[in-house]
Write a protein that holds these residues in place. Structure first.
Motif, mmCIF file in Angstrom:
data_model
loop_
_atom_site.group_PDB
_atom_site.id
_atom_site.type_symbol
_atom_site.label_atom_id
_atom_site.label_comp_id
_atom_site.label_asym_id
_atom_site.label_seq_id
_atom_site.Cartn_x
_atom_site.Cartn_y
_atom_site.Cartn_z
ATOM 1 N N CYS A 185 -4.087 10.846 9.368
ATOM 2 C CA CYS A 185 -2.444 11.101 9.378
ATOM 3 C C CYS A 185 -2.569 10.585 8.217
ATOM 4 N N SER A 186 -3.195 9.430 7.148
ATOM 5 C CA SER A 186 -3.447 8.371 6.404
ATOM 6 C C SER A 186 -3.841 9.789 5.695
ATOM 7 N N LEU A 227 -1.076 12.177 4.699
ATOM 8 C CA LEU A 227 -0.007 11.160 4.190
ATOM 9 C C LEU A 227 0.059 10.894 2.633
ATOM 10 N N SER A 281 2.865 12.515 0.905
ATOM 11 C CA SER A 281 3.832 11.300 0.814
ATOM 12 C C SER A 281 4.693 11.274 0.894
ATOM 13 N N ALA A 339 8.523 12.242 5.192
ATOM 14 C CA ALA A 339 8.851 11.547 6.798
ATOM 15 C C ALA A 339 8.553 11.926 8.469
ATOM 16 N N HIS A 394 5.015 10.043 8.182
ATOM 17 C CA HIS A 394 5.008 8.073 7.855
ATOM 18 C C HIS A 394 5.534 7.995 9.732
ATOM 19 N N TYR A 395 6.622 8.873 10.049
ATOM 20 C CA TYR A 395 6.990 8.205 11.803
ATOM 21 C C TYR A 395 5.579 8.044 12.301
ATOM 22 N N ALA A 414 2.843 7.942 11.858
ATOM 23 C CA ALA A 414 1.932 6.618 11.095
ATOM 24 C C ALA A 414 2.419 5.258 12.038
ATOM 25 N N SER A 446 6.415 1.714 8.371
ATOM 26 C CA SER A 446 5.742 3.300 8.256
ATOM 27 C C SER A 446 7.310 3.479 8.359
ATOM 28 N N ARG A 499 9.654 3.574 5.857
ATOM 29 C CA ARG A 499 9.465 4.360 5.182
ATOM 30 C C ARG A 499 10.115 6.093 6.530
ATOM 31 N N ALA A 500 9.936 6.101 6.756
ATOM 32 C CA ALA A 500 10.411 7.327 7.519
ATOM 33 C C ALA A 500 12.031 7.510 7.439
#
Length: 505
Positions: A394-395, A398, A402, A405, A408-409, A411, A427, A430-431
């Motif tokens: 996941c990292s 991203l 980046s 959404a 980020h969800y 994550a 995280s 951000r999503a």
């Protein structure tokens, strides 16, 4: 509490208002009262009325439907919350011998094992699991969840303070190692208390499995002596949801008094020296100890030999203990042919997550760094219980996407499964910022905020999710949820709003 289950007399309710309360309890909590239990149940109802100072049965029924402490008192009165530490040592031995090696790598490290004590009462059972995982070196990577219908019992569990009756039969060495004594009170050490997440959950409600409640993909579920309170249709519904909540190779343990699930729901039945266990149909039939089980109980099965509790765990043999290497699991066809997004979609819909991961990795190596490929890879790893690997991918996803959404969800959801709720909230925020209409991000944000103690903000996130879900057709599939219906997620959001009273306590 008095219990007349062994009495064959047929007893009717004393009046229509008592009957109405019994019907409401069945609809709300799944509790059933056959004729031979009605006398003791009615006595229990009247005891709660007396403690509350309510003389009118009609008024009691009306106040009961508002929930709160009155309902909690009645649930505690009508169900048996009796439990103690290390209550079923044979089952704990089986978990140590057969389950933990399957999630242990060749280097001795444990992947993120997920354990659920359903109907945990005052917490002795999930804490016993925490002691086992601590003893075997797997606690730091474990997610242990304890749920119950009683707020009072959950608050007791969260405090982790017990008297000697809860520790009867526990070796003195374990008590000294894991408890701090103050007179007649034994307090579980903070490391173990913080390892268990306690949540309000009604097993009779269709709110699990779901990432929104954090109850999904469990390697072990203990649900002991809970199904005895349900009628056959409710048992079947709850049993199916419990099995659906298991990981592909997960284990479900019930109590000795619970009804058999064989013939009631599709499942594999495993006879062990620790009693009967249940698995999803088609789960691996090879035990770590080398035994192979049948899908139906066998009176002659003696493969499960007894071992001493907390004895050294056997060496890992399970294929799932092999460190993740995408190319090592890739089918030949995936390694040598061009793959497409459609291939990933087809494999994902078929539940072939191993193939999804292989296809996604080949596509990444070929230069396809689109969001869809990264999302598919992360989801496939998470669905196989490979949380650490999913976090890593996941990292990486991203870093390539980046502004995604959904990544980020994911994550946030993965950090929540590791118990890192502050990071999960960041995280999820951000999503939501990137896509305010991503409903599951609001639900994940709410759960993370509730876990960090910010109940007011959690309620706001849940109301945002409720608003979004109420605005779409009930039977529509919600984006980024593996096909969840809007109606079910709406039910979950409203359930979480009601249950935040426990989180605030």
């Amino acid at each position: 509490m008095a219990d007349s289950r062994g009495d064959s007399r047929t007893v009717e309710w004393s009046g229509p208002e008592i009957s109405r309360i019994a019907r409401w309890l069945h609809a709300h909590a799944g509790l059933t009262f056959p004729p031979n239990r009605r006398e003791s149940a009615e006595l229990g109802i009247r005891r709660v009325m007396g403690r509350a100072g309510i003389k009118s049965v009609s008024e009691f029924g009306n106040r009961l439907e508002r929930g709160g402490a009155l309902l909690d008192d009645l649930i505690a009165e009508l169900t048996i919350g009796e439990t103690f530490f290390l209550r079923e040592p044979n089952q704990l031995e089986f978990i140590q011998r057969e389950v933990l090696p399957a999630v242990t790598g060749q280097d001795g490290s444990c992947r993120a094992i997920r354990v659920w004590s359903a109907g945990c009462a005052s917490g002795e059972e999930p804490y016993s699991l925490a002691i086992l995982l601590q003893k075997t070196g797997c606690l730091s990577s474990a997610r242990i969840i304890g749920t119950d219908l009683s707020v009072a019992r959950l608050l007791t569990a969260r405090r982790g303070r017990y008297r000697s009756w809860s520790l009867r039969g526990v070796p003195e060495a374990i008590i000294k190692q894991y408890f701090e004594r103050d007179g007649a009170v034994y307090t579980l050490k903070k490391e173990l208390r913080s390892a268990v997440d306690f949540s309000l959950l009604n097993l009779a409600e269709d709110v699990y499995p779901s990432p929104a409640t954090g109850v999904f993909g469990m390697d072990v579920i203990l649900c002991r002596n809970v199904l005895i309170y349900f009628d056959a249709p409710t048992v079947a519904q709850v049993a199916q949801r419990l099995l659906n909540t298991l990981s592909d190779d997960g284990w479900l343990f019930l109590g000795a008094s619970d009804p058999s699930l064989s013939g009631m729901v599709p499942c594999d039945v495993v006879m062990t020296g620790a009693g009967i266990a249940y698995r999803k149909p088609g789960a691996s039939k090879q035990l770590v100890s080398g035994a192979v089980f049948a899908s139906r109980p066998s009176k002659t099965d003696t493969s499960d030999t007894a071992v001493s509790f907390f004895s050294p765990a056997p060496s890992p043999r399970s294929p799932s203990s092999t460190p993740y290497s995408p190319l090592s699991v890739a089918p030949p066809a995936a390694r040598h042919s061009s793959s497409s997004h459609a291939d990933i979609d087809l494999a994902y819909e078929a539940g072939d997550y191993e193939r999804v991961a292989a296809l996604a990795h080949v596509m990444l190596l070929s230069g396809d760094t689109t969001e869809l490929v990264s999302v598919a890879l992360v989801r496939s790893l998470a669905n196989r219980g490979m949380i650490d690997e999913a976090v890593e991918q996941c990292s990486a996803g991203l870093a390539r996407n980046s502004m995604s959404a959904e990544l980020h969800y994911l994550a946030g959801m993965l950090q929540a499964q590791r118990g890192r709720h502050e990071e999960a909230a960041l995280s999820a925020r951000r999503a939501v910022y990137l896509d305010p209409e991503l409903t599951v991000a609001h639900l994940t944000l709410a759960e993370a905020l509730a876990r960090t103690g910010d109940s007011r903000a959690a309620k706001t996130a849940l109301r945002n999710a409720e608003r979004l879900l109420a605005a779409v057709p009930a039977e529509s599939r919600v984006r980024a949820t593996d096909g969840e219906l809007a109606s079910r997620l709406l039910q979950i959001a409203r359930f979480r709003l009601r249950s935040l009273t426990f989180v605030q306590a």
